[in-house]
Motif scaffolding. Sequence first.
Motif, PDB file in Angstrom:
ATOM      1  N   GLN A  79       0.755  -1.337  -0.125  1.00  0.00           N
ATOM      2  CA  GLN A  79       0.090  -0.016   0.018  1.00  0.00           C
ATOM      3  C   GLN A  79       0.873   1.202   0.063  1.00  0.00           C
ATOM      4  OE1 GLN A  79      -2.532  -0.447   3.481  1.00  0.00           O
ATOM      5  NE2 GLN A  79      -3.833  -1.963   2.107  1.00  0.00           N
ATOM      6  N   GLY A  80       1.826   1.400  -1.006  1.00  0.00           N
ATOM      7  CA  GLY A  80       2.665   2.529  -0.830  1.00  0.00           C
ATOM      8  C   GLY A  80       3.652   2.645  -0.006  1.00  0.00           C
ATOM      9  N   VAL A  81       4.175   1.846   0.815  1.00  0.00           N
ATOM     10  CA  VAL A  81       4.925   1.780   2.058  1.00  0.00           C
ATOM     11  C   VAL A  81       5.759   0.706   1.954  1.00  0.00           C
ATOM     12  CG1 VAL A  81       5.172   2.119   4.433  1.00  0.00           C
ATOM     13  CG2 VAL A  81       3.378   3.453   3.276  1.00  0.00           C
ATOM     14  N   VAL A  82       7.262   0.664   2.382  1.00  0.00           N
ATOM     15  CA  VAL A  82       8.007  -0.387   2.573  1.00  0.00           C
ATOM     16  C   VAL A  82       8.012  -0.709   3.719  1.00  0.00           C
ATOM     17  CG1 VAL A  82      10.448  -0.895   2.453  1.00  0.00           C
ATOM     18  CG2 VAL A  82       9.701   0.631   0.689  1.00  0.00           C
ATOM     19  N   ARG A  92      16.573  12.001  -4.820  1.00  0.00           N
ATOM     20  CA  ARG A  92      15.373  12.985  -4.414  1.00  0.00           C
ATOM     21  C   ARG A  92      14.297  12.936  -5.015  1.00  0.00           C
ATOM     22  NH1 ARG A  92      20.346  16.533  -4.338  1.00  0.00           N
ATOM     23  NH2 ARG A  92      19.707  17.535  -6.066  1.00  0.00           N
ATOM     24  N   THR A  93      14.059  12.837  -6.329  1.00  0.00           N
ATOM     25  CA  THR A  93      12.860  12.954  -6.829  1.00  0.00           C
ATOM     26  C   THR A  93      11.959  11.449  -6.832  1.00  0.00           C
ATOM     27  OG1 THR A  93      13.789  14.235  -8.738  1.00  0.00           O
ATOM     28  CG2 THR A  93      11.751  12.773  -9.225  1.00  0.00           C
ATOM     29  N   LEU A  94      12.980  10.615  -6.612  1.00  0.00           N
ATOM     30  CA  LEU A  94      12.183   9.041  -6.206  1.00  0.00           C
ATOM     31  C   LEU A  94      11.723   9.098  -4.863  1.00  0.00           C
ATOM     32  CD1 LEU A  94      14.220   6.566  -8.413  1.00  0.00           C
ATOM     33  CD2 LEU A  94      12.050   7.834  -9.075  1.00  0.00           C
ATOM     34  N   THR A  95      12.563   9.650  -3.944  1.00  0.00           N
ATOM     35  CA  THR A  95      12.118  10.006  -2.505  1.00  0.00           C
ATOM     36  C   THR A  95      10.694  10.698  -2.258  1.00  0.00           C
ATOM     37  OG1 THR A  95      14.264   9.727  -1.953  1.00  0.00           O
ATOM     38  CG2 THR A  95      12.946  10.478  -0.311  1.00  0.00           C
ATOM     39  N   ARG A  96      10.543  11.722  -2.964  1.00  0.00           N
ATOM     40  CA  ARG A  96       9.556  12.591  -3.067  1.00  0.00           C
ATOM     41  C   ARG A  96       8.452  11.696  -3.613  1.00  0.00           C
ATOM     42  NH1 ARG A  96      12.761  16.589  -5.500  1.00  0.00           N
ATOM     43  NH2 ARG A  96      13.309  18.063  -3.797  1.00  0.00           N
ATOM     44  N   LEU A  97       8.229  10.849  -4.516  1.00  0.00           N
ATOM     45  CA  LEU A  97       7.449  10.060  -4.997  1.00  0.00           C
ATOM     46  C   LEU A  97       7.027   8.946  -3.928  1.00  0.00           C
ATOM     47  CD1 LEU A  97       8.286   9.175  -8.880  1.00  0.00           C
ATOM     48  CD2 LEU A  97       6.197  10.215  -8.024  1.00  0.00           C
ATOM     49  N   TYR A  98       7.926   8.604  -3.314  1.00  0.00           N
ATOM     50  CA  TYR A  98       7.538   7.708  -2.018  1.00  0.00           C
ATOM     51  C   TYR A  98       6.764   8.390  -1.025  1.00  0.00           C
ATOM     52  CZ  TYR A  98       8.449   4.855   2.028  1.00  0.00           C
ATOM     53  OH  TYR A  98       8.229   4.100   3.045  1.00  0.00           O
ATOM     54  N   ARG A 122       3.356   7.288  -5.859  1.00  0.00           N
ATOM     55  CA  ARG A 122       2.552   7.635  -7.231  1.00  0.00           C
ATOM     56  C   ARG A 122       2.163   9.065  -6.785  1.00  0.00           C
ATOM     57  NH1 ARG A 122      -2.521   3.839  -7.321  1.00  0.00           N
ATOM     58  NH2 ARG A 122      -3.635   4.831  -5.248  1.00  0.00           N
ATOM     59  N   THR A 123       1.994   9.856  -7.980  1.00  0.00           N
ATOM     60  CA  THR A 123       1.461  11.149  -7.973  1.00  0.00           C
ATOM     61  C   THR A 123       0.896  11.397  -9.354  1.00  0.00           C
ATOM     62  OG1 THR A 123       1.452  13.335  -7.263  1.00  0.00           O
ATOM     63  CG2 THR A 123       3.636  12.374  -7.933  1.00  0.00           C
ATOM     64  N   GLU A 124       0.050  12.569  -9.291  1.00  0.00           N
ATOM     65  CA  GLU A 124      -0.750  12.908 -10.693  1.00  0.00           C
ATOM     66  C   GLU A 124       0.033  14.057 -10.977  1.00  0.00           C
ATOM     67  OE1 GLU A 124      -4.870  13.259 -10.905  1.00  0.00           O
ATOM     68  OE2 GLU A 124      -5.138  11.440 -10.265  1.00  0.00           O
ATOM     69  N   SER A 125       0.603  14.823  -9.870  1.00  0.00           N
ATOM     70  CA  SER A 125       1.378  16.035 -10.108  1.00  0.00           C
ATOM     71  C   SER A 125       2.805  15.740 -10.518  1.00  0.00           C
ATOM     72  CB  SER A 125       1.618  16.666  -8.758  1.00  0.00           C
ATOM     73  OG  SER A 125       2.323  17.866  -8.884  1.00  0.00           O
ATOM     74  N   ASP A 148       1.443   6.281 -15.803  1.00  0.00           N
ATOM     75  CA  ASP A 148       0.089   5.226 -15.988  1.00  0.00           C
ATOM     76  C   ASP A 148      -0.841   6.036 -15.963  1.00  0.00           C
ATOM     77  OD1 ASP A 148      -1.651   3.125 -16.439  1.00  0.00           O
ATOM     78  OD2 ASP A 148      -1.308   2.642 -14.139  1.00  0.00           O
ATOM     79  N   GLY A 149      -1.837   6.659 -16.952  1.00  0.00           N
ATOM     80  CA  GLY A 149      -3.026   7.258 -16.899  1.00  0.00           C
ATOM     81  C   GLY A 149      -2.849   8.632 -16.372  1.00  0.00           C
ATOM     82  N   GLY A 150      -1.526   9.130 -16.508  1.00  0.00           N
ATOM     83  CA  GLY A 150      -1.325  10.478 -15.860  1.00  0.00           C
ATOM     84  C   GLY A 150      -0.574  10.616 -14.891  1.00  0.00           C
ATOM     85  N   GLU A 151      -0.648   9.492 -14.060  1.00  0.00           N
ATOM     86  CA  GLU A 151       0.112   9.410 -12.876  1.00  0.00           C
ATOM     87  C   GLU A 151       1.591   8.902 -13.139  1.00  0.00           C
ATOM     88  OE1 GLU A 151      -2.576   8.221  -9.150  1.00  0.00           O
ATOM     89  OE2 GLU A 151      -1.936   6.510 -10.146  1.00  0.00           O
ATOM     90  N   VAL A 152       2.394   9.505 -12.478  1.00  0.00           N
ATOM     91  CA  VAL A 152       3.874   8.942 -12.351  1.00  0.00           C
ATOM     92  C   VAL A 152       3.926   8.184 -10.994  1.00  0.00           C
ATOM     93  CG1 VAL A 152       6.478   9.650 -11.880  1.00  0.00           C
ATOM     94  CG2 VAL A 152       4.609  11.290 -13.202  1.00  0.00           C
ATOM     95  N   ARG A 153       4.543   6.911 -11.363  1.00  0.00           N
ATOM     96  CA  ARG A 153       4.451   5.764 -10.462  1.00  0.00           C
ATOM     97  C   ARG A 153       5.915   5.294 -10.446  1.00  0.00           C
ATOM     98  NH1 ARG A 153      -0.765   2.415  -9.796  1.00  0.00           N
ATOM     99  NH2 ARG A 153      -2.455   3.964 -10.506  1.00  0.00           N
ATOM    100  N   LEU A 154       6.295   4.918  -9.136  1.00  0.00           N
ATOM    101  CA  LEU A 154       7.527   4.174  -8.978  1.00  0.00           C
ATOM    102  C   LEU A 154       7.652   2.719  -9.506  1.00  0.00           C
ATOM    103  CD1 LEU A 154       8.560   4.986  -5.233  1.00  0.00           C
ATOM    104  CD2 LEU A 154       9.653   5.874  -7.184  1.00  0.00           C
ATOM    105  N   ASP A 155       8.359   2.519 -10.216  1.00  0.00           N
ATOM    106  CA  ASP A 155       8.528   1.079 -10.655  1.00  0.00           C
ATOM    107  C   ASP A 155       9.320   0.272  -9.685  1.00  0.00           C
ATOM    108  OD1 ASP A 155       8.202  -1.028 -12.362  1.00  0.00           O
ATOM    109  OD2 ASP A 155       9.353  -0.080 -13.977  1.00  0.00           O
ATOM    110  N   MET A 156       9.649  -1.020  -9.704  1.00  0.00           N
ATOM    111  CA  MET A 156      10.137  -1.736  -8.711  1.00  0.00           C
ATOM    112  C   MET A 156      11.600  -1.453  -8.522  1.00  0.00           C
ATOM    113  SD  MET A 156       7.889  -3.323  -7.040  1.00  0.00           S
ATOM    114  CE  MET A 156       9.150  -3.743  -5.926  1.00  0.00           C
TER     115      MET A 156
END
Length: 171
Positions: free
Chosen positions: A59-62, A104-110, A115-118, A145-153
């Motif tokens: 659910q979006g958390v490690v 830093r960018t991937l950490t912000r996504l985390y 994921r974020t639409e922004s 994906d559908g306008g969302e930027v999502r972390l890949d594995m």
Amino acid sequence: MTERRFDIGELRVTPGRIGCTGIRQPLNVELETVVGVSRAEKELLGRQEPSVHLRYVRQGVVVGVDLSLNPPRKLNLLGRYLRRRYGRLRRELRELDPPAPVVRTLTRLYTHGGRTESRSVLAQESADPATFLEELIENDLVTLDGGEVRLDMLGWVLVAERAVGVDGSDS
């Protein structure tokens, strides 16, 4: 003695999944979500026992879980199986060696649950967010994906190892 709760259950390994049944809250982990595997010694029932510490995305958390098996040979086999699957991602990450702005960018996504639409998270590190996004996609760190930027594995592994402070060693 440990204050952490543990349950005794039955391990289930199926193609693409690992889990435990017969416990209060059944464990069901998709292997594609594994971002870390390591060995450790944990106190169980008053004695030190070998265990495998498994980190995965839920659910979006490690999150992490310690698994211990008897006999120890089964634990060794389980650890080897998990490290082999996870090891490929670690090798890719070592080869990539991403710079600090990427981390830093991937950490912000985390912090947005992966994921974020922004796309503002991209603009904070690059004057050309569209090109920056393409580079992240080409390196398998994010997907669009559908306008969302999502972390890949691979992005999850990077965040887990470098930003969240989760040791990704397969010692």
